[in-house]
Design an enzyme around this catalytic site. Structure first.
Site, PDB file in Angstrom:
ATOM      1  N   HIS A 466       6.865  -4.452  -6.026  1.00 46.57           N
ATOM      2  CA  HIS A 466       7.531  -5.262  -4.709  1.00 46.57           C
ATOM      3  C   HIS A 466       7.216  -4.356  -3.428  1.00 46.57           C
ATOM      4  CE1 HIS A 466      10.602  -7.398  -2.484  1.00 46.57           C
ATOM      5  NE2 HIS A 466      10.714  -6.367  -2.121  1.00 46.57           N
ATOM      6  N   GLU A 467       7.303  -3.098  -3.427  1.00 46.13           N
ATOM      7  CA  GLU A 467       7.188  -2.167  -2.215  1.00 46.13           C
ATOM      8  C   GLU A 467       5.760  -2.006  -1.705  1.00 46.13           C
ATOM      9  OE1 GLU A 467       9.659  -1.713  -0.293  1.00 46.13           O
ATOM     10  OE2 GLU A 467      11.067  -2.431  -1.668  1.00 46.13           O
ATOM     11  N   HIS A 473       0.858  -5.758   3.002  1.00 48.10           N
ATOM     12  CA  HIS A 473       0.903  -6.483   4.144  1.00 48.10           C
ATOM     13  C   HIS A 473       0.615  -5.721   5.470  1.00 48.10           C
ATOM     14  CE1 HIS A 473       3.629  -9.741   6.155  1.00 48.10           C
ATOM     15  NE2 HIS A 473       2.495  -9.669   6.425  1.00 48.10           N
TER      16      HIS A 473
END
Length: 677
Positions: A466-467, A473
């Site tokens: 997730h991180e 991004h």
């Protein structure tokens, strides 16, 4: 203090402008901030008083570049306050928070500056600007308007006072929680240790040794609390640990309840100054959801199916408790313990079975492998650059043979580091303030091991991915202007790249290649992989209630228009009762320690964003699944072009629709949870 003696006042000599951590001292920050605030003011003055006609380049582009140096030092300071906090640093944080907020308000309410920006903004459609330039003008103009640029002098002055006080209160709230999480519970040997698996015993011992203590302790860190509630057979001790964890922010010497009341009152006043009835309306007008009503429509769609699911899950736990002669009056400190037994018996699955196949090092390799297959990026570790703590590692990131950024990983819990997991940056990608590559950091709070490699449970693996989705991004950002770079997107869009990337952690070919036993190198057995897949839907009701319940409390408290005599905890209890949240399920965060809401504006009236993003990521991954190839090159390129690389240089609704080929619907999310029938 001069440039020669303060490393924060000169360009870093290290590669890619990495901060010179070895040279930075706490006493450098205040004088650096004062100098850089003056520098920023001077640059903005130059924009405002430029004698040439206002253009996009000498207003919006110049504004975007003007704050670069100040912003980079703010990022550095913020990161150290979160990951390497000390009493001295916290003192500076309390002093500087209102000062920095005051500067931000003064900039946003500079009428001459706004008039020049507004002049260009009004004629933007006729200027031949490209899509990113138009988006930059819209985002900066919106920021100024929302920060009070159009208010009258008296209202603007009050707005600035509010923002300064909110910054001060947010810092104090965060520090109170940090200090509570530095507390720990000492375990009695051997009684309190009976039945605890070896990997958790190792963690508890390592936590004690890190604090130079004998024996075993349970620090109030999520990475330790959750495994302890899952594996300790001592019900009385589980209750003690759970109560310590959930009472953060309520201790008399660190009481966040009066802080929350003041924050809420100031937010409401701020919203009303801007012409909104509630803070929720004010916050949501600049997000994808748009209105509180849209949030309630999403949460209502999930709430009844989740309550039905959790009732079924509870019945399964009750039956198992009866079979094992455990108490059947299930409490909040029992749920994870009994769920682990269900996973072991119904799905032939337990963390003790799973963890040997998921070492941290292997999972780092796995997430790098996924990033390479999807986006063509590679990672090369460097160990010759000084960082702020020995735990931290650094990789150079390449795409197409060129370096595109630096990635830092800080994966372990320790005193002075806040709990949870988060992504941040030391430098944002830009080509406007010179060419600067992103310097991105992922923070996790995994427990260290003294007896071998760090082994992760499935929740830990998902958190790691997730991180890293957030990290990608930031790393893949490919825009011109910092203001719209990387994660500078609406809050209910920022979780899409992170939650989407979690899916690739469980792709069969990734598991076969990287999920290998840390001792034998044997791959994860196929039966175990299938059981992981089958078990993934168990406890979906529990997890959805915990997340959605917290989001609904957040919305309720920020929709209030009368805060007189509010009792924070009584209000929360009333909301949970009205929602029929089962007390044995509870919610993710209670208001006195809800850092998402009260350490800044980012997630205030916005905790729903995780579920908003769940709709988007369920749709996005379903497209890959339907193609038959989880690394489909054409889809991956569309994902890169429309989501991961564009930051906020394009309207997120339109960009996502271009990737998907249509507007999203909730159907894929309901299917993923097993609730589509």
């Amino acid at each position: 203090m001069t440039t020669a003696t303060n490393p924060l006042l000169s360009e870093s000599p290290l590669p890619y402008h990495l901060p010179p951590f070895a040279d930075i001292r706490v006493e450098h920050f205040e004088p650096a901030f004062e100098a850089l605030l003056l520098d920023h003011q001077a640059k903005l003055f130059k924009i405002t008083h430029d004698p040439t006609p206002a253009t996009f380049k000498n207003t919006f582009a110049a504004y975007d570049a003007a704050g670069g140096r100040l912003w980079r030092v703010r990022l550095l300071f913020h990161n150290l306050c979160s990951s390497a906090s000390t009493p001295e640093l916290r003192h500076v944080e309390r002093r500087m928070a209102p000062r920095l907020a005051s500067h931000d308000s003064a900039v946003a309410q500079d009428r001459a500056l706004f008039a020049r920006l507004d002049e260009v903004y009004r004629q933007r459609e006729a200027l031949g600007l490209n899509e990113e330039e138009l988006r930059l003008a819209e985002r900066i103009h919106t920021y100024f308007v929302r920060a009070g640029a159009t208010l009258g002098p008296e209202a603007a002055a009050r707005y600035a006072q509010i923002m300064g006080r909110l910054a001060e209160l947010g810092a104090l709230f965060k520090q109170n929680v940090l200090e509570d999480e530095a507390q720990f519970i000492t375990l009695n040997v051997p009684n309190d240790l009976n039945g605890i698996p070896p990997f958790l015993l190792d963690t508890l011992q390592a936590a004690a040794q890190e604090r130079a203590l004998p024996g075993y302790i349970v620090p109030l860190s999520r990475s330790v609390i959750m495994p302890f509630l899952t594996f300790s057979p001592n019900r009385q001790l589980r209750e003690k640990i759970w109560r310590a964890w959930t009472s953060r922010g309520t201790h008399p010497e660190r009481d966040n309840r009066p802080i929350i009341k003041e924050i809420l009152a100031l937010r409401l006043e701020r919203a009303q100054l801007m012409g909104f009835a509630s803070f929720a309306e004010y916050a949501l007008i600049d997000r994808m959801a748009g209105t509180p009503q849209a949030v309630h429509e999403l949460t209502t769609m999930l709430w009844k199916p989740a309550l039905a699911a959790v009732a079924c899950e509870r019945q399964i736990l009750v039956e198992l408790a009866r079979q094992h002669s455990e108490p059947t009056d299930i409490k909040a400190w029992d749920w994870r313990y009994l769920s682990e037994k269900v996973r072991a018996e119904r799905f032939a699955l337990s963390d003790a079975q799973i963890k040997p196949y998921f070492s941290l090092e292997r999972m780092i390799e796995a997430m790098f492998d996924c990033a390479n297959r999807l986006f063509g990026v590679t990672f090369s570790e460097r160990q010759d650059l000084a960082l702020y703590h020995p735990d931290v590692r650094l990789w150079e990131v390449y795409r197409g043979g060129n370096i595109i950024g630096l990635f830092l990983g800080d994966n372990f819990s320790r005193p002075g580091k806040r709990s949870g997991a988060w992504m941040s940056a030391y430098q944002m990608q830009t080509r406007n303030d010179g060419v600067r590559c992103p310097i991105v950091i992922n923070n996790n709070n995994f427990a260290k091991s003294n007896r071998g490699p760090v082994l992760l449970g499935l929740d830990d693996v998902r958190t790691l991915f997730h991180e890293f989705g957030h990290g990608l991004h930031g790393l893949l950002s490919n825009v011109t202007y910092q203001t719209v770079s990387g994660l500078s997107v609406p809050r209910d869009y920022v979780e899409l790249p992170s939650q989407l990337f979690e899916h690739w952690a469980m792709v069969p070919e990734i598991l076969e290649r990287h999920a290998r036993h840390y001792e034998t190198d044997e791959p994860l057995p196929e039966t175990l992989r299938q059981n992981i897949e089958y078990a993934a839907r168990f406890n979906q009701g529990y997890e959805t209630i915990r997340l959605t319940g917290a989001a609904l409390v957040d919305m309720a408290v920020h929709e209030l228009t009368d805060l007189q005599d509010i009792d924070i905890e009584a209000f929360e209890r009333d909301i949970l009762t009205r929602l029929e949240v089962p007390p044995e399920v509870d919610i993710n965060h209670h208001l006195p320690h809800f850092q998402h809401l009260f350490t800044g504006d980012g997630y205030s009236a916005g905790y729903y964003v995780y579920q908003w993003a769940q709709v988007l990521e369920a749709e996005a991954f379903a497209v890959f699944e339907a193609s038959g190839d989880p690394f489909n090159p054409e889809l991956a390129e569309r994902l890169y072009r429309n989501v991961y690389s564009v930051g906020n240089s394009r309207d997120p609704n339109r960009a996502f629709a271009e990737f998907l080929g249509r507007l999203p619907t909730p159907k894929a999310l309901l299917k993923a949870k097993g609730w589509n029938a």
